[in-house]
Write a protein that holds these residues in place. Structure first.
Motif: not given
Length: 106
Positions: A16-42
């Motif tokens: 909804t924010k970046f207006d692209y379509r896609g298909v889900i290939v995996d699901v994490d029930p909670v955020y599973a990335g690094s703190d660095e990625w989250y701070e930089t990208v999210a």
């Protein structure tokens, strides 16, 4: 406590924010990335205690990691184009992709 996910593997989504379509290939029930990625990208700081999804982006060769709050079902029912689709799915039927080894998959 089990987190309920809104989407499942093989389901088509719309970001909804970046207006692209896609298909889900995996699901994490909670955020599973690094703190660095989250701070930089999210930049919008989506909640880490909610589901996050690995998504192949339609018309590109990359994937994304997306918080559930930015996704909605894609209602077009059309296949996406992505070079890695065959690594995850065997077929497209009734508006969704089937995983290797799923009942009814080839």
């Amino acid at each position: 406590m089990t987190t309920r996910t809104r989407f499942t593997v093989g389901e088509l989504i719309h970001h909804t924010k970046f207006d692209y379509r896609g298909v889900i290939v995996d699901v994490d029930p909670v955020y599973a990335g690094s703190d660095e990625w989250y701070e930089t990208v999210a930049k919008s700081r989506p909640p880490k205690d909610q589901p996050w999804y690995h998504v192949l982006v339609d018309g590109y060769s990359h994937s994304t990691y997306v918080a559930e709050r930015h996704l909605e079902p894609d209602t077009r029912g059309e296949q996406i184009e992505h070079p890695a689709l065959g690594q995850f799915f065997d077929r497209f039927m009734n508006g969704r992709y089937s995983r290797h080894g799923e009942p009814g998959a080839h």
